[in-house]
Design an enzyme around this catalytic site. Sequence first.
Site, mmCIF file in Angstrom:
data_model
loop_
_atom_site.group_PDB
_atom_site.id
_atom_site.type_symbol
_atom_site.label_atom_id
_atom_site.label_comp_id
_atom_site.label_asym_id
_atom_site.label_seq_id
_atom_site.Cartn_x
_atom_site.Cartn_y
_atom_site.Cartn_z
ATOM 1 N N GLU A 198 1.148 -1.103 -0.220
ATOM 2 C CA GLU A 198 0.161 -0.400 0.154
ATOM 3 C C GLU A 198 0.440 1.236 0.033
ATOM 4 O O GLU A 198 0.692 1.836 0.923
ATOM 5 C CB GLU A 198 -0.717 -0.180 1.355
ATOM 6 N N GLU A 278 -7.172 -7.181 -0.399
ATOM 7 C CA GLU A 278 -7.122 -7.957 1.063
ATOM 8 C C GLU A 278 -8.576 -7.254 0.689
ATOM 9 O O GLU A 278 -9.392 -5.886 1.056
ATOM 10 C CB GLU A 278 -6.076 -6.618 1.499
#
Length: 646
Positions: A198, A278
């Site tokens: 991320e 995710e």
Amino acid sequence: MCFSLSGFRKAADMAAAAAVLFLAVVTCPAVFGNVVSVKRSFSIDYKNSCFLKDGKPFQYISGSIHYSRIPRYYWKDRLMKMYMTGLNTIQVYVPWNFHEPVQGVHNFTGDRDLEHFLGLANQMGLLVILRPGPYICAEWEMGGLPAWLLQKPNIILRSTDTDYMQAVSNWLSVLLPKMKRWLYINGGNIISVQVENEYGSYFACDYNYMRHLRALFRFFLGEDIILFTTDGNTDKEMICGTLDGLYATIDFGTDTNISEAFKRQRRFEPNGPLVNSEFYTGWLDHWGDRHAVVDAQKVSRMLGEMLTMGANVNMYMFEGGTNFGYWNGADHDSRFRSVVTSYDYDAPLTEAGDPTEKLLAIRDVISQFGKVPSGPMPPATPKFAYGFVTLKKVGNVSSLLDVISPLGPVKSEYPLTFEEVKQYYGYMLYRTTLPQDLSEPTPLISPLNGVHDRAYVSVNGVFQGLLQRDTALVMNVTGHQGDTVDILVENMGRVNFGSKINDYKGLVGTLVLGKDLLTNWQIYPLDIDGAIAGGWPHSHSQKSSPPREPSAGPSFYTGTLPPNGLARDTFLRLNEWTKGQVWINGVNLGRYWPARGPQQTLYVPGPVLSTNLPNNITVLELEGAPTHLRVLFMDRPQISNATGKS
Ligand SMILES: *[C@@H]1O[C@H](CO)[C@@H](O)[C@H](O)[C@H]1NC(C)=O
Ligand SMILES: *[C@@H]1O[C@H](CO)[C@@H](O)[C@H](O)[C@H]1NC(C)=O
Ligand SMILES: *[C@@H]1O[C@H](CO)[C@@H](O)[C@H](O)[C@H]1NC(C)=O
Ligand SMILES: *[C@@H]1O[C@H](CO)[C@@H](O)[C@H](O)[C@H]1NC(C)=O
Ligand SMILES: *[C@@H]1O[C@H](CO)[C@@H](O)[C@H](O)[C@H]1NC(C)=O
Ligand SMILES: *[C@@H]1O[C@H](CO)[C@@H](O)[C@H](O)[C@H]1NC(C)=O
């Protein structure tokens, strides 16, 4: 055979086609020998927008599991339950700081034996999505980065900063060559490898850093492995986190519109498989927050919708586990908030690895797309309520420094940080003297908000109160000139997310008492874990029980749980204790803070206990123990409504 968003409107057709695809491809887990076959390949089919495994379309249904949060003894049990749910893949973070505790010293043994874990998954027929960072977030201490990086003041983490990049290269030159033989294409089970984590949510947005990482990963792993990135579902994150040559994937949970999210991924990857790296089955808890829960029906329904679209999904988490020891991370948005010890995550498998209704709902969904392994789901591991144990006081921290600080103090005019003293985790004691008589309550102030993270203050052995980062910057002190001031400072876990990950610990700024700057410190690094590993305090016969003292202030307590032939999982409740840390038989089970909640019990894995020797319990209580001095071993966990303050 694979799908892109253009076909998404025909949901019914797609459901049928997806089911066919599934039956064709995932009817049974592949058999993985370690024999390298020329046919083994795993790649992206950009034309048909899917993954290809050995040349055939492949869709993964994956779950996240962190070996660093589960005792090695239970790895196989958890993996078996994931396999029995119908998953064909697992997703695994590698925490750098878990493997390189001291710069240049690596540990891949015991609970840190990553290759053993990969081997177990391989035997089970589970493919692996590897996420080696170097930064992982994961609500893990400092997002997986080693705290020794902070030895260089002003280091810019997650950037091309020379010292950072040098440490990263050294680490990857150790880790990635070990991983190479585990790549699917080389006969192992790793199908893809994530670069960074991320990165688009980090302020630096340093493309050169990502280019360096890409070059390192390619150098050590070769040209054929799929490298990818994962970013949050916003344009800004996707723009800063993605890079040419790294397949761009996205992550989102049940509060998100699936088609909107995959449309965003499509803007960055016009072709190729849809991937939610995710998909949040639950969420984490912080001390003082309300316990997070995500609805099982919502999770399973959305999973079904994504699979119907032909998307590849990883459920984060599938099995959360525990932040043992000092491994929990923290967030720092408006204020510092540290993550609780349990990483249960409201995941399909509980913290103790037990199947839940959520798991069964997910298995039902998966079974609509292909065959799930036949046979019963392994049951919950047996739990045992060992009952009450009454502890006794060993003494307070100040009076035990010869045992828990064998190196003695470092002297310094001004306070030093944990990092400067090279003690990275746990607790340190800062000692000085009162510069003058204080007959009236006098404010002790942390003017620069420099208590990281919580300081327990006593004067001449009398507990006076505490200071806390962001929320309690002043307290009152009384005493006489020359009295000893002891300040025990707790590192509550380093920030794991956002721009404040350079999270130095200890007294990172000076303290002011009335009008005086406090100086002339003696700083005691504390090796509590070392003392306990050496058998203390149980091996030290107590000459006489310590004098009755006020029960407030940081103190140690011990007791033994008599063996009863069973070494079963259990949950330790410290009812009316305030805040502290627990060890059983030398294993650091983590922090407790029932007064704050929501977590009320600590998970004690069965293998920690002895079947035939007295089980040695040690508690460091930081604020105040109850007069009953009892702890309770229960057969189930407890979670409270948090107080709402923190
Ligand atoms: C490596 O890690 C394992 C598992 O935590 C531990 O038991 C062992 O003592 C460590 N080895 C060293 C040399 O620190
Ligand atoms: C998701 O967004 C699309 C518009 O892009 C809309 O048509 C659809 O109804 C939304 N789905 C849900 C479940 O809200
Ligand atoms: C700590 O222990 C010492 C020795 O038993 C005692 O003199 C002192 O008062 C204690 N301090 C606290 C805070 O209880
Ligand atoms: C400190 O003591 C003063 C005087 O007794 C009192 O007014 C003040 O509220 C106290 N401050 C704190 C933080 O306890
Ligand atoms: C607990 O401590 C005692 C005293 O040192 C020791 O004899 C015993 O073996 C310890 N128990 C375990 C399970 O290690
Ligand atoms: C927690 O609080 C919520 C909202 O106030 C309430 O609905 C729920 O029953 C409470 N749960 C417990 C365990 O007290």
